[in-house]
Design an enzyme around this catalytic site. Structure first.
Site, PDB file in Angstrom:
ATOM      1  N   ASP A 128       0.814  -1.075  -0.113  1.00 44.87           N
ATOM      2  CA  ASP A 128      -0.036  -0.118   0.130  1.00 44.87           C
ATOM      3  C   ASP A 128       0.894   1.396   0.037  1.00 44.87           C
ATOM      4  O   ASP A 128       2.183   1.149   0.238  1.00 44.87           O
ATOM      5  CB  ASP A 128      -0.851   0.038   1.424  1.00 44.87           C
ATOM      6  CG  ASP A 128      -1.787   1.292   1.231  1.00 44.87           C
ATOM      7  OD1 ASP A 128      -2.396   1.651   0.330  1.00 44.87           O
ATOM      8  OD2 ASP A 128      -1.973   1.897   2.325  1.00 44.87           O
ATOM      9  N   ASP A 130      -0.003   5.075   1.007  1.00 43.73           N
ATOM     10  CA  ASP A 130      -0.140   6.210   2.192  1.00 43.73           C
ATOM     11  C   ASP A 130       0.091   4.958   3.415  1.00 43.73           C
ATOM     12  O   ASP A 130      -0.810   4.358   3.759  1.00 43.73           O
ATOM     13  CB  ASP A 130      -1.249   6.864   2.170  1.00 43.73           C
ATOM     14  CG  ASP A 130      -1.231   7.698   0.920  1.00 43.73           C
ATOM     15  OD1 ASP A 130      -0.274   8.575   0.715  1.00 43.73           O
ATOM     16  OD2 ASP A 130      -2.442   7.932   0.240  1.00 43.73           O
ATOM     17  N   ASP A 292      -1.723  -0.632   6.247  1.00 47.60           N
ATOM     18  CA  ASP A 292      -1.768  -0.053   7.408  1.00 47.60           C
ATOM     19  C   ASP A 292      -3.307   0.341   7.877  1.00 47.60           C
ATOM     20  O   ASP A 292      -3.494   0.851   8.992  1.00 47.60           O
ATOM     21  CB  ASP A 292      -1.149   1.377   7.242  1.00 47.60           C
ATOM     22  CG  ASP A 292      -1.823   2.393   6.433  1.00 47.60           C
ATOM     23  OD1 ASP A 292      -2.389   2.002   5.467  1.00 47.60           O
ATOM     24  OD2 ASP A 292      -2.080   3.539   6.727  1.00 47.60           O
TER      25      ASP A 292
END
Length: 396
Positions: A128, A130, A292
């Site tokens: 991923d 960000d 995240d």
């Protein structure tokens, strides 16, 4: 008592014992007056003409009292045995499991036992963007807040537009869904124009401000050294993804970049990860993802890709509940799981690296050698420091 001891007691005489005591409260004041002496008469049994000491004869226990006493004794014994067995069985579990794993799997390589996918099958790592490659939430929040203020937006409950608002309403979610949640009465064209302005402002704010997640460079070096392919799978628009990668100096690093606009559905749907697997020409069992947010973890799990959760944005329990098989606070921690990512401190043997979340402890039965002295465990060494200067006590 004197008469009984000397034998000067009539056969039918029942002597009495005079006991003198002074009752005392649990906590006496300093200036309290002593209590007066009192005398009580305690009946005794018949005297023993031989001069033996006499004993008081208590009343026998009734059957209900005896039953209660026996039940209490049995319960106490059962609890004691249970606690004893539990305390003795707790410590050997870990060493036995480790020995069994070594017997089945053979010699253990650093980190190999903890990676989501065995190294011999691993072909790629899916990232991923960000919150995984960089810390960008502050820039996103400032850009969104500025646009919301210009649009005269107010939350329904009057809550501030802060980090908690960002994490609950925006972080890890599909941008189109976020716009629909924030502006349910606006049409699609208006929401898309708002999103475009917000992303343009975000790309201006991130210049010179993005910080990579701790240990990212070293982890990417390990990925290179292991010959693994790399892909970015993000819900961000492609223009923002390109800007972030360029700011981090990774514009040419990844083999594949997948944005939400290229898929029928964004995360948490599996479409972005399925597209990344297709472009890399690998199967789900040959890669693992790093996410995240719970939304991103669910997307990877739905695509049957094992997922590592990084707690840069959400707590560990939220990522684990979404399906993450491994949790790490950052890449420095995750390097402990990667074979040969960290240097060996013992050229003649194997160095095992452990993290703060592992069950490996100072009581683990692994000897340590310090200054020519071998200790059964590191705890033995720590305790010996209490007797520094006294070698005989340290060895004991």
């Amino acid at each position: 008592v004197a008469h009984a001891v000397s034998g000067q007691v009539r056969p039918m005489h029942r002597p009495t014992v005079h006991a003198v005591y002074r009752p005392r409260p649990e906590r006496e004041p300093v200036d309290a007056h002593p209590a007066p002496l009192r005398s009580v008469r305690l009946p005794t049994g018949p005297a023993d003409p031989s001069g033996a000491a006499m004993r008081l004869r208590p009343d026998p226990l009734s059957l209900p009292q005896l039953a209660v006493l026996m039940a209490w004794a049995l319960v106490s014994a059962a609890v004691f045995v249970w606690l004893r067995v539990r305390s003795q069985a707790r410590l050997p579990v870990r060493p036995f499991a480790m020995a069994a794993a070594r017997a089945v799997q053979g010699p253990r390589v650093r980190g190999q036992h903890t990676l989501p996918v065995p190294m011999q099958e691993l072909r790629a790592v899916l990232f991923d963007m960000d919150g995984v490659l960089c810390h960008s939430d502050d820039c996103h929040l400032q850009a969104l807040k500025a646009e919301l203020l210009e649009a005269d937006f107010e939350t329904a409950d009057g809550r501030p537009i802060d980090a908690a608002f960002w994490q609950e309403m925006v972080s890890g979610q599909d941008s189109d869904q976020v716009m629909q949640n924030l502006f349910p009465h606006r049409d699609l064209l208006w929401r898309q124009a708002f999103l475009d302005r917000k992303e343009a402002r975000y790309r201006e704010l991130l210049r010179g401000r993005l910080q990579p997640v701790l240990g990212l460079r070293r982890f990417l070096a390990w990925v290179d050294g292991a010959g693994l392919r790399r892909a970015v799978v993000t819900n961000a628009p492609r223009a923002s993804a390109d800007a972030v990668l360029a700011e981090l100096g990774l514009a040419d690093y990844f083999d594949v970049v997948v944005s939400a606009a290229e898929c029928p559905q964004a995360k948490p749907a599996p479409d972005p990860y399925l597209l990344a697997l297709e472009r890399l020409d690998i199967t789900a069992s040959q890669a693992f993802a790093i996410e995240d947010s719970p939304s991103g973890v669910r997307s990877a799990v739905a695509a049957q890709v094992a997922c590592v959760g990084v707690t840069t944005s959400f707590p560990a329990h939220a990522l684990r509940k979404a399906g993450a098989v491994l949790i790490a606070p950052h890449f420095v921690n995750f390097l402990c799981f990667c074979p040969d990512a960290l240097p060996s401190l013992n050229p003649e043997g194997t160095t095992y690296w452990f993290t703060g979340t592992d069950t490996f402890s100072n009581f683990s039965p692994h000897p340590v050698r310090i200054e020519g002295v071998e200790w059964p465990t590191s705890e033995h060494y720590y305790q010996s420091r209490k007797f520094a200067g006294h070698p005989e006590l340290q060895e004991a």
